[in-house]
Scaffold this active site. Sequence first.
Site, PDB file in Angstrom:
ATOM      1  N   SER A 196      -1.909  43.201 -34.875  1.00 56.28           N
ATOM      2  CA  SER A 196      -0.930  42.507 -35.704  1.00 56.28           C
ATOM      3  C   SER A 196       0.464  43.033 -35.409  1.00 56.28           C
ATOM      4  O   SER A 196       0.642  43.944 -34.616  1.00 56.28           O
ATOM      5  CB  SER A 196      -1.260  42.709 -37.177  1.00 56.28           C
ATOM      6  OG  SER A 196      -1.020  44.049 -37.537  1.00 56.28           O
ATOM      7  N   LYS A 197       1.420  42.444 -36.073  1.00 53.60           N
ATOM      8  CA  LYS A 197       2.824  42.780 -35.804  1.00 53.60           C
ATOM      9  C   LYS A 197       3.120  44.272 -35.889  1.00 53.60           C
ATOM     10  O   LYS A 197       3.941  44.790 -35.154  1.00 53.60           O
ATOM     11  CB  LYS A 197       3.754  42.046 -36.774  1.00 53.60           C
ATOM     12  CG  LYS A 197       3.812  40.567 -36.593  1.00 53.60           C
ATOM     13  CD  LYS A 197       3.173  39.835 -37.751  1.00 53.60           C
ATOM     14  CE  LYS A 197       1.772  39.386 -37.382  1.00 53.60           C
ATOM     15  NZ  LYS A 197       0.882  38.994 -38.394  1.00 53.60           N
ATOM     16  N   ARG A 198       2.424  44.930 -36.793  1.00 53.53           N
ATOM     17  CA  ARG A 198       2.777  46.346 -36.942  1.00 53.53           C
ATOM     18  C   ARG A 198       2.334  47.183 -35.750  1.00 53.53           C
ATOM     19  O   ARG A 198       2.682  48.356 -35.634  1.00 53.53           O
ATOM     20  CB  ARG A 198       2.238  46.892 -38.264  1.00 53.53           C
ATOM     21  CG  ARG A 198       0.790  47.092 -38.328  1.00 53.53           C
ATOM     22  CD  ARG A 198       0.250  47.185 -39.738  1.00 53.53           C
ATOM     23  NE  ARG A 198      -1.166  46.923 -39.709  1.00 53.53           N
ATOM     24  CZ  ARG A 198      -2.058  47.794 -39.246  1.00 53.53           C
ATOM     25  NH1 ARG A 198      -1.663  48.977 -38.831  1.00 53.53           N
ATOM     26  NH2 ARG A 198      -3.315  47.486 -39.196  1.00 53.53           N
TER      27      ARG A 198
ATOM     28  N   GLY B 135       3.295  46.299 -32.895  1.00 55.13           N
ATOM     29  CA  GLY B 135       4.306  45.954 -31.891  1.00 55.13           C
ATOM     30  C   GLY B 135       4.258  44.463 -31.650  1.00 55.13           C
ATOM     31  O   GLY B 135       3.707  43.725 -32.460  1.00 55.13           O
TER      32      GLY B 135
END
Length: 467
Positions: A239-241, A243
């Site tokens: 996921s976005k966290r 990167g």
Amino acid sequence: MSELRVRFAPSPTGYLHVGGARTALFNWLLARNRGGTFILRIEDTDVERSTKESVNAILEGMKWLGLEWDEGPFYQSDSFQLYKEHVQTMLDAGKAYKCCCTAAELEAKRNLAMQEGRKPKYDGTCRDRTDLPDSQPYVVRFRAPHTGVTSFDDLIKGTITFPNEELDDLIIQRTDGTPTYNFCVVVDDASMKITMVIRGDDHVNNTPRQIQLYEALGFPVPEFAHVPMILGSDKTRLSKRHGATSVIAYRDMGFLPEALLNYLVRLGWSNGDDEIFSRDEMIKKFDIRNVGRSASVFNTEKLLWLNAHYIKYGDPERLADLLLPHISKRKVTTLGGPDLMTVVKTLQERAQTLEEMAERAVFYYNAPENYDDAALAKFDNDHLMAVFEAVPRKLTSAAYDISGIDALFKEICTENGWKMGQVGQPIRIALSGGTQAPGIGEIVVTLGVEETVRRIQKAREFVAAKK
RNA sequence: GUCCCCUUCGUCUAGCCCGGCCCAGGACACCGCCCUUUCACGGCGGCGACACCGGUUCAAAUCCGGUAGGGGACGCCA
């Protein structure tokens, strides 16, 4: 053309992420490998969450990667009529029924079941009701078999079997009359004559329900291949966290499409010990049976390595074109400076991304305003002055090639009793401002003698002022 | 909770179906050496894994059983 028909069916609720891209890639690869047809279908039955921007972002990502589709894009929102007809057929045949249970009631029952440790499936309240009031809103449910098993031979995972009692009567049409995902997928895949469904393995649990729907609808059941997920470094769903996950974000960070493709194809798939695959090679060698069964962790380091590889061996002219936006982003103009393609050639072995290459290319166009003090401090001022005077004096001709420059510097060394490092490094600093730069010969030739002399002069004045 | 799936170096993986060639091979990363006018490239070498426990067998990473861990699904989302 073979009979193989595969599809990539993203829902337009966001950009194309690397997981989706890999699923698309595997579909595309197999289609190309077998001379089949690759279809793009946009699953936008959820009108609320689907956006035009997402559709565009997905198409942009696909195009950048070069995953060209043969048919489509088709939009599920264009087929509502078709789904409706099939729902009616099911209803008429008694394979589906209307259900008046409200969302709130269902929710309550689900929670209760969970609490009591039971499987939270539909309890069948309306399954056999004959007293359904006409005036009430209703959903349409599939009358699923409750006994026996449903199983399929997954091309990647092998045989998977589900007891039918685990599956409940899923909703195929909502209160507002719109069809639901599992139903649309089946109708679409059948009407598009999809012969093999390759998708993320988060769909494994949907597969038995879908098979039952195929059978109820009288459609041939396609083959299935569920590809494992891509995880982040902490082994949880990417996921976005973790990167960047967007394909386009990788483009903007200076990755080459062939590098991302190569990275993605090796994530979960292999061909012996091979690491580098051109498009043609991956098409030729791809075999769905060589896709691994377990999830894999996305590793940027390896992507960087591949990117560096493709930059190193890439066509300088193409790289120059791709590099330009990254240069412009830095408010640097290449106008009046050295030819960008020549610059690229000096940087190909030194950059992992186009961003990095752009960063390293700046000095060619903007003469250094200041110098790396620590690097300069390694030489005393008298020596620097001597070098800065000796070198321009020898640079008499305007036309040198790299080996000519190298020879010239060797000459300067012998004449003055200097070591290469004592000359090269100060000059490098004078020309580029720092110590991380291409070879002196490359820089001088790229910059041109005139500009080279000008920069050395400037550095000389800088040192002189310090004295 | 229930069901489904998965488990080889830190990471991607080869080998597993058809036991012996595997005291497990390659790649990225990391470390060291070499090359070298800087930074890189490159070359060489090192570190490092069969989740665990039983069973079968002359022999198991490979076959069988169990355990543990991880992931996924359980929606009028897709």
